[in-house]
Design a protein around this motif. Sequence first.
Motif, PDB file in Angstrom:
ATOM      1  N   CYS A  45       0.713  -1.124   0.065  1.00  0.00           N
ATOM      2  CA  CYS A  45      -0.091  -0.061  -0.107  1.00  0.00           C
ATOM      3  C   CYS A  45       1.046   1.125   0.099  1.00  0.00           C
ATOM      4  O   CYS A  45       1.885   1.140   0.828  1.00  0.00           O
ATOM      5  CB  CYS A  45      -1.027  -0.033   1.220  1.00  0.00           C
ATOM      6  N   HIS A  55       0.137   4.081   1.136  1.00  0.00           N
ATOM      7  CA  HIS A  55       0.107   5.140   2.309  1.00  0.00           C
ATOM      8  C   HIS A  55       1.276   4.650   3.458  1.00  0.00           C
ATOM      9  O   HIS A  55       2.209   5.574   3.460  1.00  0.00           O
ATOM     10  CB  HIS A  55      -1.485   4.763   2.957  1.00  0.00           C
ATOM     11  N   LEU A  56       0.957   3.514   4.186  1.00  0.00           N
ATOM     12  CA  LEU A  56       2.124   3.249   5.165  1.00  0.00           C
ATOM     13  C   LEU A  56       2.700   1.904   4.713  1.00  0.00           C
ATOM     14  O   LEU A  56       3.202   1.432   5.665  1.00  0.00           O
ATOM     15  CB  LEU A  56       1.432   3.646   6.681  1.00  0.00           C
ATOM     16  N   GLY A  57       2.356   1.296   3.785  1.00  0.00           N
ATOM     17  CA  GLY A  57       3.175   0.036   3.490  1.00  0.00           C
ATOM     18  C   GLY A  57       2.509  -1.241   3.958  1.00  0.00           C
ATOM     19  O   GLY A  57       3.235  -2.282   3.778  1.00  0.00           O
ATOM     20  N   CYS A  99      -6.928  -2.314   1.161  1.00  0.00           N
ATOM     21  CA  CYS A  99      -5.660  -2.141   2.437  1.00  0.00           C
ATOM     22  C   CYS A  99      -6.519  -2.507   3.754  1.00  0.00           C
ATOM     23  O   CYS A  99      -7.402  -1.720   3.998  1.00  0.00           O
ATOM     24  CB  CYS A  99      -5.026  -0.896   2.300  1.00  0.00           C
ATOM     25  N   HIS A 124      -5.939   0.896   6.790  1.00  0.00           N
ATOM     26  CA  HIS A 124      -6.798   2.353   7.002  1.00  0.00           C
ATOM     27  C   HIS A 124      -7.680   2.092   5.932  1.00  0.00           C
ATOM     28  O   HIS A 124      -8.336   3.284   5.973  1.00  0.00           O
ATOM     29  CB  HIS A 124      -5.812   3.312   6.940  1.00  0.00           C
ATOM     30  N   GLY A 125      -8.126   1.161   5.194  1.00  0.00           N
ATOM     31  CA  GLY A 125      -9.265   1.251   4.320  1.00  0.00           C
ATOM     32  C   GLY A 125      -9.152   1.794   3.059  1.00  0.00           C
ATOM     33  O   GLY A 125     -10.055   1.987   2.168  1.00  0.00           O
ATOM     34  N   SER A 126      -7.994   1.982   2.303  1.00  0.00           N
ATOM     35  CA  SER A 126      -7.614   2.399   1.187  1.00  0.00           C
ATOM     36  C   SER A 126      -8.219   1.444   0.300  1.00  0.00           C
ATOM     37  O   SER A 126      -8.032   0.228   0.272  1.00  0.00           O
ATOM     38  CB  SER A 126      -6.250   2.715   0.667  1.00  0.00           C
TER      39      SER A 126
HETATM   40  S1  FES Z   1      -1.439   1.477   4.946  1.00  0.00           S
HETATM   41 FE1  FES Z   1      -2.844   1.179   3.615  1.00  0.00          FE
HETATM   42  S2  FES Z   1      -4.303   2.337   3.847  1.00  0.00           S
HETATM   43 FE2  FES Z   1      -2.794   3.008   5.196  1.00  0.00          FE
END
Ligand code: FES
Length: 161
Positions: free
Chosen positions: A93, A95-97, A110, A113-115
């Motif tokens: 992901c 966002h934060l991996g 994901c 955090h729901g992406s």
């Molecule tokens: S790590 Fe995927 S949405 Fe935050």
Amino acid sequence: MSTSVHESPRFQKPKERRDFLGLASLYSAAIALAVAALGAIRLPMPSVFPESNSRVKLGPLPPFFAAGVTPVPEHRLWIFADDEGLYAMSAVCTHLGCVVTRLDNEGFHCPCHGSRFDAKGRVVEGPAPRPLAYLDLSISPDGQLVVDKQKEVGPEVRLKV
Ligand code: FES
């Protein structure tokens, strides 16, 4: 009865054991300093180059074409086959991996955090800031599929055989 200064125990030569221990501690400190200095000098020179670890062989080509979609969880990616060739998409992901999960042909989700991403890896719902990465594919001299996990390519790039 007077004794001379040189006969006093305070001015006698130290015992040999003390000499040895003193010298041993001095040499130990010098060796420790030298090793630490060598380590500090070597620090900016990595002994492993990052690009040598980023390219990995995934195996012979035919099974990837036959499967259509091949998850490669140990390297956190998928290999896809379409009419134009093979391509690799990262499962990391943006966002934060976290590792995203594939929802068949609907895209990716994901769990952290729901992406959500569509089937082409484009962001449908944040907080992920970027689409999933497409990774470089090549063929090794012995005919195996090779992915470079640190080299991104455009989503239109295919490995044609
Ligand atoms: S790590 Fe995927 S949405 Fe935050």
